[in-house]
Each structure stands twice: as C-alpha cells, then as structure tokens.
Design a protein around this motif. Structure first.
Motif, mmCIF file in Angstrom:
data_model
loop_
_atom_site.group_PDB
_atom_site.id
_atom_site.type_symbol
_atom_site.label_atom_id
_atom_site.label_comp_id
_atom_site.label_asym_id
_atom_site.label_seq_id
_atom_site.Cartn_x
_atom_site.Cartn_y
_atom_site.Cartn_z
ATOM 1 N N GLY A 237 0.818 -1.207 0.000
ATOM 2 C CA GLY A 237 0.000 0.000 0.000
ATOM 3 C C GLY A 237 0.849 1.252 0.000
ATOM 4 O O GLY A 237 0.512 2.254 -0.641
ATOM 5 N N MET A 238 1.965 1.223 0.726
ATOM 6 C CA MET A 238 2.883 2.362 0.712
ATOM 7 C C MET A 238 3.424 2.589 -0.693
ATOM 8 O O MET A 238 3.518 3.721 -1.170
ATOM 9 N N VAL A 239 3.790 1.489 -1.345
ATOM 10 C CA VAL A 239 4.292 1.569 -2.721
ATOM 11 C C VAL A 239 3.206 2.121 -3.647
ATOM 12 O O VAL A 239 3.462 2.996 -4.485
ATOM 13 N N ALA A 240 1.976 1.635 -3.479
ATOM 14 C CA ALA A 240 0.865 2.056 -4.335
ATOM 15 C C ALA A 240 0.557 3.540 -4.169
ATOM 16 O O ALA A 240 0.231 4.231 -5.148
ATOM 17 N N MET A 241 0.665 4.061 -2.941
ATOM 18 C CA MET A 241 0.433 5.494 -2.723
ATOM 19 C C MET A 241 1.400 6.329 -3.558
ATOM 20 O O MET A 241 1.016 7.334 -4.171
ATOM 21 N N GLY A 242 2.665 5.923 -3.551
ATOM 22 C CA GLY A 242 3.666 6.661 -4.312
ATOM 23 C C GLY A 242 3.395 6.630 -5.800
ATOM 24 O O GLY A 242 3.552 7.643 -6.497
ATOM 25 N N ILE A 243 2.972 5.477 -6.313
ATOM 26 C CA ILE A 243 2.667 5.370 -7.748
ATOM 27 C C ILE A 243 1.485 6.270 -8.101
ATOM 28 O O ILE A 243 1.521 7.015 -9.084
ATOM 29 N N ALA A 244 0.425 6.209 -7.296
ATOM 30 C CA ALA A 244 -0.774 6.995 -7.584
ATOM 31 C C ALA A 244 -0.507 8.489 -7.497
ATOM 32 O O ALA A 244 -1.043 9.279 -8.290
ATOM 33 N N ALA A 245 0.340 8.890 -6.554
ATOM 34 C CA ALA A 245 0.620 10.317 -6.375
ATOM 35 C C ALA A 245 1.559 10.860 -7.444
ATOM 36 O O ALA A 245 1.377 11.990 -7.922
ATOM 37 N N GLU A 246 2.561 10.064 -7.841
ATOM 38 C CA GLU A 246 3.598 10.572 -8.735
ATOM 39 C C GLU A 246 3.417 10.147 -10.190
ATOM 40 O O GLU A 246 4.010 10.752 -11.094
ATOM 41 N N HIS A 247 2.615 9.109 -10.413
ATOM 42 C CA HIS A 247 2.407 8.607 -11.782
ATOM 43 C C HIS A 247 0.906 8.391 -11.998
ATOM 44 O O HIS A 247 0.452 7.261 -12.213
ATOM 45 N N PRO A 248 0.121 9.457 -11.941
ATOM 46 C CA PRO A 248 -1.348 9.310 -11.955
ATOM 47 C C PRO A 248 -1.888 8.621 -13.200
ATOM 48 O O PRO A 248 -2.951 7.985 -13.135
ATOM 49 N N GLY A 249 -1.178 8.703 -14.317
ATOM 50 C CA GLY A 249 -1.668 8.056 -15.528
ATOM 51 C C GLY A 249 -1.649 6.544 -15.466
ATOM 52 O O GLY A 249 -2.296 5.871 -16.274
ATOM 53 N N LEU A 250 -0.928 5.993 -14.487
ATOM 54 C CA LEU A 250 -0.847 4.534 -14.359
ATOM 55 C C LEU A 250 -2.000 3.950 -13.554
ATOM 56 O O LEU A 250 -2.258 2.751 -13.640
ATOM 57 N N VAL A 251 -2.681 4.771 -12.754
ATOM 58 C CA VAL A 251 -3.652 4.247 -11.791
ATOM 59 C C VAL A 251 -5.053 4.801 -12.055
ATOM 60 O O VAL A 251 -5.297 6.004 -11.954
ATOM 61 N N ARG A 252 -5.950 3.899 -12.387
ATOM 62 C CA ARG A 252 -7.352 4.276 -12.617
ATOM 63 C C ARG A 252 -8.125 4.307 -11.305
ATOM 64 O O ARG A 252 -8.880 5.243 -11.026
ATOM 65 N N LYS A 253 -7.968 3.259 -10.507
ATOM 66 C CA LYS A 253 -8.579 3.186 -9.182
ATOM 67 C C LYS A 253 -7.577 2.556 -8.223
ATOM 68 O O LYS A 253 -6.720 1.751 -8.638
ATOM 69 N N LEU A 254 -7.700 2.908 -6.943
ATOM 70 C CA LEU A 254 -6.720 2.492 -5.949
ATOM 71 C C LEU A 254 -7.416 1.909 -4.728
ATOM 72 O O LEU A 254 -8.370 2.498 -4.207
ATOM 73 N N VAL A 255 -6.938 0.758 -4.285
ATOM 74 C CA VAL A 255 -7.405 0.159 -3.029
ATOM 75 C C VAL A 255 -6.200 -0.003 -2.115
ATOM 76 O O VAL A 255 -5.193 -0.623 -2.496
ATOM 77 N N LEU A 256 -6.292 0.563 -0.924
ATOM 78 C CA LEU A 256 -5.215 0.503 0.059
ATOM 79 C C LEU A 256 -5.700 -0.268 1.271
ATOM 80 O O LEU A 256 -6.717 0.087 1.877
#
Length: 251
Positions: free
Chosen positions: A87-106
């Motif tokens: 989840g920590m890794v996913a937060m960074g991806i969603a915040a810094e690479h928004p085009g990669l993430v459509r929806k996020l579950v933490l």
C-alpha cells in the motif's frame, strides 16, 4: 522485477503485496485461486519486489521501480491494490504517476511510520539478522492474524520456516528496512484517482487509526474498517474480495 499474470479480462489489475519472509510468487497459485472472481473483468498481475536490493533501498524506490515495470508491461490506467507495505508503494505510484492508476485500493497500510508502528518491524529485523527463521515466522504470523487464525496456521509457518535460506533472510531485512522513516503524508493530496481505504480496528502492526488518517488525506477517499480480522484482513475477512471488486467495477 518478477511478476505473474492470470486471467484474461479486458482491464489490468495490479496486486502489490505486503512484506513477506519469502517471495509471494511462491504462493501464486493460491493467489490466483483467491482472485478468480476478478478474472472475468480483469487480467491480474501479481508483483514481487526486485531481487537485487541495494543497501538503503526505500519505499520511494519501490514505487519508482514498480511504475517503470508497469510502463514496460503496458499497464497504464490500471486498478491497483496495495496491501501493507504494498500500500505504501501504491500510494507513491498513484501520487507521482497518476496516468498509471485508474482506481486504488489501500489495505492495512499507513501513510507514515511512527515509533509504535516501527516497533514490530524492528523486532522482525532483529530475528532475521539472528537467523531465527522459525521465531520470525511465528512473530510475523502472531501479529498479522487473529489468535484463532494464527493457531490454525502455526504448524504451516514452522514448516515454511524450515525452507528459508540465509539469502531470503538478508532480502527480508532489506525490504523491512525500506519502510524505516516512511512518510507519504504530504503526497496524499496528490492522489487524484478514486480510492478505497480499508483497515482493521484490531490491526496490531499499524494501529486502528492508520486507515482513517490515509482516507482523510486523499480527496474523496472511501473508508471501511473491519473488526476482529487483524492486520491481514485481506486474507481473513470473507467479504473483502467482493467489496474490493464492487468498488473497482463501480462507475
């Protein structure tokens, strides 16, 4: 960076697992079985952290490496599920690479490490450095799972510990050390995709307030809290998979 793929649904779904003593890819068949309901709508990708971990490797590096792997695989606009360290890794991806993430579950994660949240991880590191694989597995499972679940898994943990190699313990230490000082609080406001944050009130690793803290920091995030399911509720809560799938398919 290694990963496995299963299902042939039209949309990509990326799973970023939590810290583990041995590679999660060894349990790929079990993960595939658990996520079979997802495969009609999604092609599921299960990622493992890179093998060659340099000293000082941090969560931000994991986010960067995972984002690069996703781009290489063509996984833009993916639904991403991150559990605990994942989840920590996913937060960074969603915040810094928004085009990669459509929806996020933490799930069962934290936006910042505190002294209390670091304490159990520090104990795991000490056991791994001492080469005590059996004690590590028991300490790990004992805090992740509710007592009744842990009791049912205790023998399996001890059997798994017999297969742990010194190199796996060294890798575990480097991965565990990667979360030291982690603080993504300031980045939460940059997460712009629809987000569901799920936690457990009896989470003995990060505490009951970690999920609410994340949900409060991400604009429009939803929040659900379990009772009695422990830190690893993503394994123990019988409705979690259906709850996540409903969120990912909605809208």
């Amino acid at each position: 960076m290694d990963c496995v793929r299963f299902g042939d649904g039209p949309r990509p779904f990326v799973i970023l697992p939590g810290l583990s003593v041995q590679s999660v890819l060894a349990s790929a068949e079990a993960v595939a079985a658990a996520y079979k309901p997802f495969t009609e709508d999604f092609t599921v990708w299960l990622f493992d952290p890179r093998k060659d971990l340099p000293p000082g490797y941090a969560v931000r590096d994991m986010s960067r490496d995972t984002a690069e792997a996703m781009r290489t695989l063509g996984l833009a606009d993916a639904c991403v599920f991150g559990a605990s360290m994942g989840g920590m890794v996913a937060m960074g991806i969603a915040a810094e690479h928004p085009g990669l993430v459509r929806k996020l579950v933490l799930a069962s994660t934290t936006a910042r490490m505190t002294a209390a949240r670091w304490r159990p991880i520090e104990n795991w590191i000490a056991l791994a450095k001492a080469g005590k694989a059996g004690d590590l597995y028991l300490a790990f499972g004992g805090i992740l799972y509710p007592p009744d679940v842990f009791a049912s898994l205790r023998d399996a943990f001890l059997q798994a510990a017999k297969t742990v190699t010194p190199r796996e313990l060294e890798r575990f230490v480097l991965l565990a050390e990667a979360v030291r000082g982690f603080d993504a609080s300031a980045a939460l406001g940059h997460v712009s995709c629809p987000t569901l944050v799920v936690g457990s009130r009896d989470d003995l690793v990060f505490g009951a307030g970690a999920a609410a803290e994340i949900a409060a920091g991400i604009p429009g995030a939803g929040l659900h809290l379990y009772d009695g399911c422990g830190h690893a509720f993503y394994d123990t809560a019988p409705d979690f998979g259906a709850r996540m799938l409903e969120f990912l398919l909605k809208g």
